[in-house]
Design a protein around this motif. Sequence first.
Motif, PDB file in Angstrom:
ATOM      1  N   LEU A  74      -1.039   3.162  -0.459  1.00 30.67           N
ATOM      2  CA  LEU A  74       0.062   3.007   0.492  1.00 30.67           C
ATOM      3  C   LEU A  74       0.337   1.537   0.783  1.00 30.67           C
ATOM      4  CD1 LEU A  74      -0.553   5.812   3.149  1.00 30.67           C
ATOM      5  CD2 LEU A  74       1.333   5.668   1.516  1.00 30.67           C
ATOM      6  N   ALA A  75      -0.725   0.782   1.080  1.00 30.13           N
ATOM      7  CA  ALA A  75      -0.545  -0.626   1.424  1.00 30.13           C
ATOM      8  C   ALA A  75      -0.042  -1.421   0.225  1.00 30.13           C
ATOM      9  CB  ALA A  75      -1.860  -1.210   1.937  1.00 30.13           C
ATOM     10  N   PHE A  76      -0.628  -1.172  -0.946  1.00 29.80           N
ATOM     11  CA  PHE A  76      -0.275  -1.939  -2.142  1.00 29.80           C
ATOM     12  C   PHE A  76       1.158  -1.651  -2.583  1.00 29.80           C
ATOM     13  CE2 PHE A  76      -1.607  -2.803  -6.833  1.00 29.80           C
ATOM     14  CZ  PHE A  76      -0.862  -3.968  -6.813  1.00 29.80           C
ATOM     15  N   PHE A  77       1.465  -0.397  -2.823  1.00 27.48           N
ATOM     16  CA  PHE A  77       2.812  -0.052  -3.289  1.00 27.48           C
ATOM     17  C   PHE A  77       3.860  -0.313  -2.209  1.00 27.48           C
ATOM     18  CE2 PHE A  77       6.194   3.228  -3.500  1.00 27.48           C
ATOM     19  CZ  PHE A  77       6.857   2.734  -4.609  1.00 27.48           C
ATOM     20  N   LEU A 213       2.399   2.072   6.716  1.00 22.56           N
ATOM     21  CA  LEU A 213       1.688   1.680   5.504  1.00 22.56           C
ATOM     22  C   LEU A 213       0.318   1.075   5.798  1.00 22.56           C
ATOM     23  CD1 LEU A 213       4.697   0.083   3.595  1.00 22.56           C
ATOM     24  CD2 LEU A 213       3.579   2.251   3.054  1.00 22.56           C
ATOM     25  N   VAL A 214       0.154   0.416   6.943  1.00 24.34           N
ATOM     26  CA  VAL A 214      -1.131  -0.249   7.223  1.00 24.34           C
ATOM     27  C   VAL A 214      -2.028   0.548   8.158  1.00 24.34           C
ATOM     28  CG1 VAL A 214      -0.100  -2.523   6.855  1.00 24.34           C
ATOM     29  CG2 VAL A 214      -0.281  -1.630   9.182  1.00 24.34           C
ATOM     30  N   LEU A 215      -1.469   1.501   8.888  1.00 24.95           N
ATOM     31  CA  LEU A 215      -2.276   2.237   9.871  1.00 24.95           C
ATOM     32  C   LEU A 215      -3.460   2.970   9.235  1.00 24.95           C
ATOM     33  CD1 LEU A 215      -2.756   3.012  12.780  1.00 24.95           C
ATOM     34  CD2 LEU A 215      -1.010   4.790  12.564  1.00 24.95           C
ATOM     35  N   PRO A 216      -3.285   3.694   8.100  1.00 31.52           N
ATOM     36  CA  PRO A 216      -4.465   4.335   7.491  1.00 31.52           C
ATOM     37  C   PRO A 216      -5.539   3.324   7.098  1.00 31.52           C
ATOM     38  CG  PRO A 216      -2.445   5.269   6.606  1.00 31.52           C
ATOM     39  CD  PRO A 216      -2.047   4.073   7.403  1.00 31.52           C
ATOM     40  N   ALA A 217      -5.134   2.153   6.608  1.00 36.57           N
ATOM     41  CA  ALA A 217      -6.110   1.139   6.221  1.00 36.57           C
ATOM     42  C   ALA A 217      -6.885   0.632   7.431  1.00 36.57           C
ATOM     43  CB  ALA A 217      -5.403  -0.022   5.516  1.00 36.57           C
TER      44      ALA A 217
END
Length: 296
Positions: A74-77, A213-217
């Motif tokens: 998610l973060a990368f793409f 995009l960053v919340l799961p990370a």
Amino acid sequence: MIRHGLPLLLLTVALVVCYAIGGALSGLARAASPDGAPPPLLVVPIVGWVAAALYYLVARARRGGWPMVGAVFLAFFGLNTLSPQLESLFFLQQQLPDGMVSRILLNGAIVAVLFSPVVVWASGRLTPSPATTVDAYSWFTPDWLQRYAGLAVAYAALYLLFGYFVAWRDPVVREYYNGITPAGFFPHLAWMLSDQPGVFVLQLFRGLLYLGLVLPAVRLFQRGPGESALVVALLCTMGAGQLLLPNPFMPEAVRMTHLWEILSSNALFGLLTGWVLARALSSDEAPTPQPVPAVG
């Protein structure tokens, strides 16, 4: 530092290979002009920058496994491909060849699918321990909705501030976009509201997208607010490195101005977002004090 050097070097090589595979499968490599091929001395540091940001996220995270693979994807793409291409569609649609954005998106998706499990595996975090199970948890409470709204507005505000004071005040940028606006920040905003009102909607949407995009990370990272702020800032600035590469659609002077604009605004937004999300998550996950039974 030394013990991380070899994995990071190997990950950089692996990411270069993933980009080569993605370019071939998506057709992006064929669509690119051979004369416009970016110099390797620029490509390797930029790819290393992305590999280092993702490796730091995974290696320092308290949780891993396939949920981390999904968070990395998610973060990368999303941050490296999807969000930048939303702006390309809005601002450069008439200048891009037909199908270019779709090829870029497909290339980014292929690279992220290939590289996400590799970086988690190389960090030794692909096989989770029993403690890595993520608890069920709601991100749609009123408190969280307020945080989303506040951070989305913060993203849009930073975008507009840096867009005006860093990018738009450069005459080369104004000429490139055929822009003539009144002097001053607020008159400029008023002009944008009348001439391009979609910019405000787009940037609020991108702010919400960045959060998703960053919340799961951040949820899997589980470090303090300071370190979480640092890792999210690194993630949010990954896509800026692409502006170092020559491309046939944007003059060098415009690219360099946009590089500093996006690098600085996204870094500040990442620091703010990582800090807020980490504090909110640690507060929500803190054990609720149990009442002490009365004696007697």
